[in-house]
Design a protein around this motif. Structure first.
Motif, PDB file in Angstrom:
ATOM      1  N   THR A  19      39.161 -21.496 -31.477  1.00 38.85           N
ATOM      2  CA  THR A  19      38.938 -22.613 -30.588  1.00 38.85           C
ATOM      3  C   THR A  19      40.223 -23.372 -30.338  1.00 38.85           C
ATOM      4  O   THR A  19      40.248 -24.301 -29.536  1.00 38.85           O
ATOM      5  N   ARG A  21      41.732 -25.400 -32.263  1.00 33.65           N
ATOM      6  CA  ARG A  21      41.730 -26.776 -32.733  1.00 33.65           C
ATOM      7  C   ARG A  21      42.039 -26.808 -34.218  1.00 33.65           C
ATOM      8  O   ARG A  21      41.772 -25.852 -34.933  1.00 33.65           O
ATOM      9  N   ASP A  24      38.633 -29.593 -39.236  1.00 28.14           N
ATOM     10  CA  ASP A  24      38.093 -30.948 -39.101  1.00 28.14           C
ATOM     11  C   ASP A  24      37.965 -31.634 -40.451  1.00 28.14           C
ATOM     12  O   ASP A  24      37.901 -31.002 -41.486  1.00 28.14           O
ATOM     13  N   ARG A  28      33.885 -36.443 -40.407  1.00 27.41           N
ATOM     14  CA  ARG A  28      33.613 -36.185 -39.003  1.00 27.41           C
ATOM     15  C   ARG A  28      32.608 -35.045 -38.860  1.00 27.41           C
ATOM     16  O   ARG A  28      31.678 -35.099 -38.052  1.00 27.41           O
ATOM     17  N   ASN A  29      32.796 -34.020 -39.686  1.00 30.28           N
ATOM     18  CA  ASN A  29      31.868 -32.887 -39.699  1.00 30.28           C
ATOM     19  C   ASN A  29      30.444 -33.340 -39.922  1.00 30.28           C
ATOM     20  O   ASN A  29      29.529 -32.993 -39.186  1.00 30.28           O
ATOM     21  N   ALA A  32      28.998 -35.451 -37.038  1.00 29.65           N
ATOM     22  CA  ALA A  32      28.681 -34.671 -35.843  1.00 29.65           C
ATOM     23  C   ALA A  32      27.456 -33.796 -36.069  1.00 29.65           C
ATOM     24  O   ALA A  32      26.536 -33.753 -35.240  1.00 29.65           O
ATOM     25  N   THR A  33      27.435 -33.126 -37.207  1.00 32.95           N
ATOM     26  CA  THR A  33      26.310 -32.237 -37.491  1.00 32.95           C
ATOM     27  C   THR A  33      25.007 -33.020 -37.584  1.00 32.95           C
ATOM     28  O   THR A  33      23.990 -32.631 -37.002  1.00 32.95           O
ATOM     29  N   VAL A  36      23.776 -34.158 -34.093  1.00 40.97           N
ATOM     30  CA  VAL A  36      23.146 -33.079 -33.330  1.00 40.97           C
ATOM     31  C   VAL A  36      21.770 -32.765 -33.898  1.00 40.97           C
ATOM     32  O   VAL A  36      20.786 -32.641 -33.160  1.00 40.97           O
TER      33      VAL A  36
ATOM     34  N   LEU C  59      29.655 -30.740 -25.481  1.00 46.38           N
ATOM     35  CA  LEU C  59      29.919 -31.241 -26.829  1.00 46.38           C
ATOM     36  C   LEU C  59      31.089 -30.532 -27.487  1.00 46.38           C
ATOM     37  O   LEU C  59      31.378 -30.764 -28.653  1.00 46.38           O
ATOM     38  N   ARG C  60      31.750 -29.620 -26.735  1.00 47.31           N
ATOM     39  CA  ARG C  60      32.651 -28.697 -27.427  1.00 47.31           C
ATOM     40  C   ARG C  60      33.800 -29.382 -28.163  1.00 47.31           C
ATOM     41  O   ARG C  60      34.285 -28.846 -29.150  1.00 47.31           O
ATOM     42  N   HIS C  61      34.178 -30.593 -27.718  1.00 50.93           N
ATOM     43  CA  HIS C  61      35.257 -31.267 -28.437  1.00 50.93           C
ATOM     44  C   HIS C  61      34.744 -31.991 -29.673  1.00 50.93           C
ATOM     45  O   HIS C  61      35.526 -32.460 -30.482  1.00 50.93           O
ATOM     46  N   HIS C  62      33.435 -32.123 -29.785  1.00 53.16           N
ATOM     47  CA  HIS C  62      32.882 -32.868 -30.915  1.00 53.16           C
ATOM     48  C   HIS C  62      32.270 -31.964 -31.969  1.00 53.16           C
ATOM     49  O   HIS C  62      31.910 -32.427 -33.036  1.00 53.16           O
ATOM     50  N   ILE C  63      32.105 -30.683 -31.631  1.00 56.54           N
ATOM     51  CA  ILE C  63      31.469 -29.777 -32.592  1.00 56.54           C
ATOM     52  C   ILE C  63      32.507 -29.321 -33.609  1.00 56.54           C
ATOM     53  O   ILE C  63      33.515 -28.739 -33.249  1.00 56.54           O
ATOM     54  N   PRO C  64      32.273 -29.614 -34.884  1.00 59.01           N
ATOM     55  CA  PRO C  64      33.233 -29.210 -35.910  1.00 59.01           C
ATOM     56  C   PRO C  64      33.281 -27.685 -36.011  1.00 59.01           C
ATOM     57  O   PRO C  64      32.269 -27.011 -35.833  1.00 59.01           O
ATOM     58  N   ARG C  68      30.083 -24.833 -36.685  1.00 62.96           N
ATOM     59  CA  ARG C  68      29.899 -24.504 -35.275  1.00 62.96           C
ATOM     60  C   ARG C  68      28.636 -23.678 -35.009  1.00 62.96           C
ATOM     61  O   ARG C  68      27.795 -24.035 -34.187  1.00 62.96           O
ATOM     62  N   ILE C  71      25.318 -25.439 -35.631  1.00 68.12           N
ATOM     63  CA  ILE C  71      25.024 -26.407 -34.572  1.00 68.12           C
ATOM     64  C   ILE C  71      24.556 -25.684 -33.312  1.00 68.12           C
ATOM     65  O   ILE C  71      23.565 -26.074 -32.680  1.00 68.12           O
ATOM     66  N   MET C 120      32.130 -22.651 -25.521  1.00 66.49           N
ATOM     67  CA  MET C 120      32.919 -23.393 -26.494  1.00 66.49           C
ATOM     68  C   MET C 120      34.338 -23.662 -25.996  1.00 66.49           C
ATOM     69  O   MET C 120      35.052 -24.481 -26.547  1.00 66.49           O
TER      70      MET C 120
END
Lengths: 276, 198, 225
Positions: A19, A21, A24, A28-29, A32-33, A36, C59-64, C68, C71, C120
């Motif tokens: 990805t 990135r 994390d 934050r993990n 976010a989880t 959702v 949500l792709r920037h917020h999904i760890p 992944r 989620i 993603m």
């Protein structure tokens, strides 16, 4: 395992190239989880609650349709089924020897008469099974039973029974109440006995006399039988005068199907409340 | 029970009669060795998750299952899907950790396939069929193992045939995916003809 | 980078999700004995795929990274449950015939595959287009297979008699084989062949047999027992 493989597996940060990135942070993990998960739960629960009445209506309709099919196939039982408070019906196939339900067999497609002729699906009864003059000559390995439920509680069991009469094979439905001991009804569905004599087993008054009788005596033995001049005990049904042999046939038939060779094992499981 | 077992292997084969797990089925059937590994994983995971899902369903999700907790009217059956897939993922993960810790040799051989199985619809399908057909605990164990064996058998057979096919002259457009479908169809035909066995 | 138009068009044939990418085959085969069930399934899958791609892309920037897949599966599963509940509420008869196959959209590699491989990484608009294209490609295959099977197997389309059956005084003897499982494999196999022939040079892109293996590998890199 190769060393390279190991490091791959043990979570080198390389996977983030997927990805692009950085890895994390834990907080934050989790946030976010959890968010959702919470939103999804809300969505699903809302849909389930809003659509519940429609689902219930469909299920009710499906149950009524299956009850209607039963009534159509056994017209004699119409008034009994309609007067009960049962709201659902299950047709199950039973393996008679074990008294267990068989999964994976289509109850609607089961043909009892055909099974009786098929050597692989039935067996001959011999002297080893008991007095052959008192029982049918063959018995299928499986039988289809209809169970009526009132909110998940068994209310009535409809069992098919058959056996030799005086000059024909008798077929009938035996309806048992929730205790699986009290007879709700015996409905003769097919017979070819001497017209005017043996055929009087189809007489509604006589069939009515079975209602309320009990299969078992105080010692839990099968005691129901047809006798001449019944004394009013709950295990005795008054025979038809002049049709001794046919009456005896009905008696043998019911006794056979209530015994261990018939529905005995199933009834024991159901009475104990541990159907298998 | 025997009948349920045999039917689950042949006539009601998850892959060949219900088309479940097809993506994995076609992707991992190029070598017999890999097919055997995946097949074994399928048997183990199906054999474990079906009875577990049966327990979860009968004790928590079924309408009226929570009567003992003072909630007789509650019907959580709409959660079956989420619970089933969560449980499958958890079982696979735990299995992976146990294998890694205690039988590393087996982990080396099978570890690659385990994650693949979480997203395999044959596993989830098995659990959903179990709920739909109202199997008891014992039946669901038998059904799970039986359908696992059936799936493994089918994938190994297809892999063996595909290894041979590499040396056959096949019309160009049919090579690879196309002929795999045709062979699977023939296998399915063979398995279906065994309906009623047992 | 592909143009928006080709995003929509490519999945129809050249990169068809079912016949080329081998994604989501289970349902493509199982629900195609009649056109009605196939169309319902297409609608269900399209809704789930488009919604899932859009949501995941948004949500792709917020999904760890590490959670992944969980989620994604959670989002897809929730959408599937909602669609399943809707079908049960409004078209109960068809939902009974679809049995567990609507629920199995959760593990349909197509949805998860597009989410992981495309949504993603791409903005919402493009993800939605990609999802729509793939839904259309999937639906196209399902509709072709279901039409062949229903017309040949029972002489009708969507339950309306097209070919008069011999048993009802007509001339058409239904090929009941087409309603059995093996026929679906043959039809898809032939479709693969047909799709290949027409495209010749275009389809140098190798069949992506392992597109869901990508997911697996990604997952594998992450998991540490």
């Amino acid at each position: 395992m190769s060393e390279r493989h190991m490091t791959d597996r043990l979570g080198s940060p390389e996977h983030s190239h997927l990805t692009g990135r950085p890895p994390d942070g834990v907080v934050r993990n989790v946030i976010a989880t959890a968010t959702v998960a919470g939103l999804c739960a809300l969505l699903v629960a809302t849909a389930a609650v809003l659509l519940q009445p429609r689902h219930a209506a469909h299920l009710q309709a499906a149950r009524q349709a299956s009850m209607a099919r039963l009534i159509e196939s056994i017209p004699q039982l119409q008034s009994i089924v309609l007067s009960s408070t049962a709201d659902s019906l299950q047709s199950r196939i039973v393996e008679l020897d074990t008294g267990c339900f068989v999964a994976g067999m289509d109850a609607d497609a089961f043909d009892a008469r055909k099974a009786l002729e098929e050597p692989s699906q039935s067996r001959e009864l011999s002297a080893a099974d008991g007095d052959v003059t008192m029982m049918p000559s063959r018995r299928a390995h499986f039988a289809k039973v209809d169970l009526l439920y009132d909110r998940e509680r068994l209310q009535m069991a409809i069992l098919p029974v058959s056996g030799p009469g005086y000059q024909s094979t008798l077929h009938a439905w035996l309806v048992l109440a929730a205790d699986l001991n009290t007879i709700v009804a015996l409905a003769i569905s097919e017979q070819g006995e001497t017209p005017g004599i043996g055929s009087r087993i189809e007489n509604p008054q006589w069939q009515q006399s079975w209602s309320g009788k009990q299969i078992l005596d105080e010692n839990d033995q099968v005691a129901i039988r047809v006798v001449r001049n019944a004394d009013g005990s709950p295990n005795q049904v008054d025979g038809i005068s002049g049709a001794t042999r046919t009456s005896q046939g009905v008696s043998n038939m019911v006794r056979f199907w209530m015994s261990d060779l018939g529905f005995g094992p199933l009834l024991q499981h159901l009475r104990r409340g541990d159907p298998c | 029970m025997t009948e349920l077992f045999v039917t689950a292997i042949v006539a009601d084969n998850l892959a060949l009669a219900f088309f479940l797990g097809m993506c994995t089925f076609l992707a991992v059937s190029r070598r017999v060795a890999t097919a055997v590994g995946l097949g074994i994983c399928m048997i183990v995971v199906l054999g474990l998750t079906l009875p577990l899902n049966q327990l979860v369903y009968t004790h928590f999700l079924r309408p009226g299952a929570l009567a003992g907790w003072g909630l007789p009217e509650l019907d959580l059956s709409f959660l079956t899907l989420v619970c089933a897939i969560g449980l499958i993922a958890a079982v696979v993960q735990v299995l992976e950790m146990l294998l890694y810790r205690y039988v590393p040799e087996l982990f080396d051989a099978l570890g690659v396939f385990l994650p693949l199985i979480t997203v395999n619809c044959a596993i989830l399908g098995g659990s959903l069929f179990m709920v739909e057909r109202q199997y008891t605990l014992a039946e669901s164990a038998v059904y799970g193992i039986g359908s696992g064996i059936g799936w493994a058998l089918a994938v190994i057979m297809l892999a063996a045939i595909r290894e041979r096919l590499e040396f056959s002259r096949i019309p160009e457009g049919l090579r690879g995916l196309g002929i795999s479908f045709i062979v699977t169809g023939l296998l399915s035909l063979g398995f279906a003809s065994l309906a009623g066995a047992g | 980078m592909k143009s928006p138009a080709s995003l929509m068009r490519a999945p129809l044939r050249r990169n068809n999700p079912v016949t080329v990418q081998v994604l989501g085959i289970c349902s493509a085969l199982a629900v195609t004995t009649s056109l009605t069930t196939a169309l319902t399934m297409c609608a269900a899958l399209s809704v789930v795929l488009c919604a899932a791609s859009t949501i995941i892309s948004a949500l792709r920037h917020h999904i760890p990274n590490s959670t992944r897949l969980i989620i994604q599966i959670t989002i897809i599963a929730s959408l599937v449950i909602v669609v399943d509940l809707l079908l049960k509420a409004y078209v109960y008869d068809i939902s009974v015939r679809l049995s567990v196959f609507v629920s199995l959209i959760v593990t349909n590699c197509l949805v998860l595959g597009r989410a992981e491989a495309f949504a993603m990484k791409q903005p919402v608009g493009r993800s939605l287009l990609d999802a729509m294209g793939n839904s259309a490609g999937y639906s196209l295959v399902l509709i072709i297979v279901a039409s062949i099977r229903e017309l040949g197997g029972s002489g009708s389309l969507m339950g309306y008699a097209i070919l008069p059956l011999a048993s009802e005084g007509g001339w058409f003897e239904p090929l009941s084989f087409l309603l059995k499982a093996p026929s679906a494999f043959f039809i898809i196999g032939l479709l693969v062949w047909l799709g290949h022939r027409r495209d010749d040079a275009d389809s140098v892109e190798l069949p992506d047999h392992d597109s869901h293996l990508v997911i697996t590998q990604a997952q594998e890199g992450r998991q540490r027992p």
